[in-house]
Design an enzyme around this catalytic site. Structure first.
Site, mmCIF file in Angstrom:
data_model
loop_
_atom_site.group_PDB
_atom_site.id
_atom_site.type_symbol
_atom_site.label_atom_id
_atom_site.label_comp_id
_atom_site.label_asym_id
_atom_site.label_seq_id
_atom_site.Cartn_x
_atom_site.Cartn_y
_atom_site.Cartn_z
ATOM 1 N N TRP A 142 83.672 -49.909 -2.130
ATOM 2 C CA TRP A 142 82.401 -49.697 -1.428
ATOM 3 C C TRP A 142 82.303 -50.789 -0.367
ATOM 4 C CZ3 TRP A 142 77.169 -51.973 -2.976
ATOM 5 C CH2 TRP A 142 76.124 -51.339 -2.285
ATOM 6 N N ASP A 223 80.956 -52.137 -12.098
ATOM 7 C CA ASP A 223 79.919 -51.486 -11.304
ATOM 8 C C ASP A 223 79.871 -50.016 -11.739
ATOM 9 O OD1 ASP A 223 78.203 -50.517 -9.409
ATOM 10 O OD2 ASP A 223 79.366 -51.189 -7.672
ATOM 11 N N ALA A 225 77.782 -46.871 -11.145
ATOM 12 C CA ALA A 225 76.717 -46.327 -10.285
ATOM 13 C C ALA A 225 76.678 -44.804 -10.293
ATOM 14 C CB ALA A 225 76.909 -46.831 -8.858
#
Ligand code: LMR
Length: 405
Positions: A142, A223, A225
């Protein structure tokens, strides 16, 4: 000789606070949305920012969320502060979804403004523990990961973990890179639905990652998400759970933006396990949060809690999430069927895949075909629907031909 300058003139000569600022480029993801909005061409296609869209191109509020919000409106009697941890009920109900039943007992959780808030908090915590700590970050990632870590004062070390040409993980390179990491370093891992590649490690690879984490004394920062948008809620957390079975120290940055459709409500959480330092880590997290945002915004987390406290709403939410997951998979199948070069997209997971396109080709897709993706060739699968698969594939083909010619 005394100066003839007046006090304001002296001050102006000395400069002002903002003189030293350098202009910053527009955000790599959000800039694409702005360009898309400003394009008047009616047949334009937005595969940019990671927002779910249904078959009509609409980003719906989950029906379970609407019901929870209505209930909240009726029953909430105060908006007095909760405290820097946020909503305990939200954290308590979310934990088994992420970690499985009973597994989160020694994790300290705080509600954060989105997954980004959780990542920033984790980065600040790492920096407080070890100023300038190193974070190992597989590229591509990202695009906001590296700047978040750098802003917090960490040193980002990049290594290749995915090859857009072959569409495969370069897992040997990942292991080789991490073998060069040192005790006290952090390694960022995407829990599922890798952003941007859609290529996730399998369970054997998660085991190998766990081994190198243990061997080198690293702290994983996972992470998560997109839980529920890959294979399923439990399946998407399986790698994370495997790591957490083995390690004494870990951080998990969680986002409800996508799987509860909360986006602008900024609803996330940071969970940290620090077995030998639990209490000091807890007080540091609270201090950092207090100095950054004091208390997290309430609404989204309260609505998630209302859903998860209620069996019927939970079932409704799970069903809606499953529907989104199925649509993403259906678009993947349509793309792979439309052009054999999209075949790897079929078995990738989540909202994104990443085409092997140069920056110039991405630009040509925008300029000549009104197809908007991020500069690294990432496409949001949910931005496509049956009617736009053909034009999208044709635009891709045209751009590749033009570049060859
Ligand atoms: C994305 O990658 O598009 C999303 O995570 C939205 C964002 O904040 O960048």
């Amino acid at each position: 000789m005394s100066s003839t300058h007046t006090a304001p003139a002296r001050a102006a000569a000395a400069g002002v606070l903002f003189d030293g600022l350098l202009p910053q480029p527009p955000d790599a993801v959000l800039a694409v949305s702005k360009m898309f909005r400003e394009d008047p061409r009616p047949a334009k296609i937005d595969v940019g920012v990671g927002v779910y869209r249904d078959a009509n191109g609409h980003t719906p509020v989950f029906a379970a969320m609407k019901a929870a919000e209505a209930r909240l409106l009726e029953t909430q009697e105060t908006k007095a502060y909760l405290g820097p941890e946020g909503d305990f009920g939200y954290l308590e109900r979310l934990s088994p979804i992420i970690f499985g039943r009973g597994a989160a007992a020694d994790l300290f959780g705080v509600q954060t403004p989105g997954g980004t808030g959780a990542l920033r908090l984790a980065a600040e915590l790492a920096h407080a523990g070890r100023p300038g700590a190193r974070v190992w970050l597989g590229a591509p990632s990202w695009p906001i990961h590296a700047p978040i870590f750098a802003e917090a004062g960490l040193e980002v070390i990049s290594f290749r973990h995915f090859d857009p040409q072959t569409q495969a993980l370069t897992f040997d390179e990942t292991l080789a890179a991490l073998k060069g990491a040192q005790a006290g370093d952090v390694v960022l891992l995407h829990g599922c639905c890798h952003n941007p590649s859609g290529a996730d490690p399998d369970l054997d690879q998660w085991r190998a990652l766990t081994e190198v984490i243990l061997e080198r004394g690293l702290t994983p920062l996972i992470d998560l998400a997109y839980q529920g948008l890959g294979v399923g809620l439990d399946e998407d957390a399986a790698g994370l759970r495997l790591v957490l079975e083995a390690v004494d120290n870990a951080m998990v940055a969680y986002s409800c933006d996508k799987n509860f459709g909360l986006y602008r409500e900024r609803t996330g959480a940071l969970f940290v396990r620090a077995r030998a330092h639990a209490e000091v880590v807890r007080t540091n997290i609270l201090k950092i949060a207090r100095c950054a945002w004091s208390m997290p915004p309430d609404h989204g987390a309260a609505a998630v809690r209302v859903i998860l406290e209620d069996e019927a709403l939970t079932a409704l939410w799970r069903g809606e999430l499953e529907g989104q997951r199925a649509r993403l998979q259906a678009v993947r199948e349509m793309l792979a069927d439309a052009d054999p070069r999209f075949e790897p997209i079929r078995s990738q997971r989540g909202m994104f895949s990443m085409l092997a396109l140069s920056a110039a080709q991405v630009e040509a897709l925008r300029r000549d075909h009104a197809v908007y993706m991020t500069g690294n060739g990432r496409i949001n699968i949910a931005g496509l629907r049956a009617e736009t698969i053909g034009p999208f594939a044709a635009a891709y083909d045209a751009v590749l031909r033009d570049t060859k010619a």
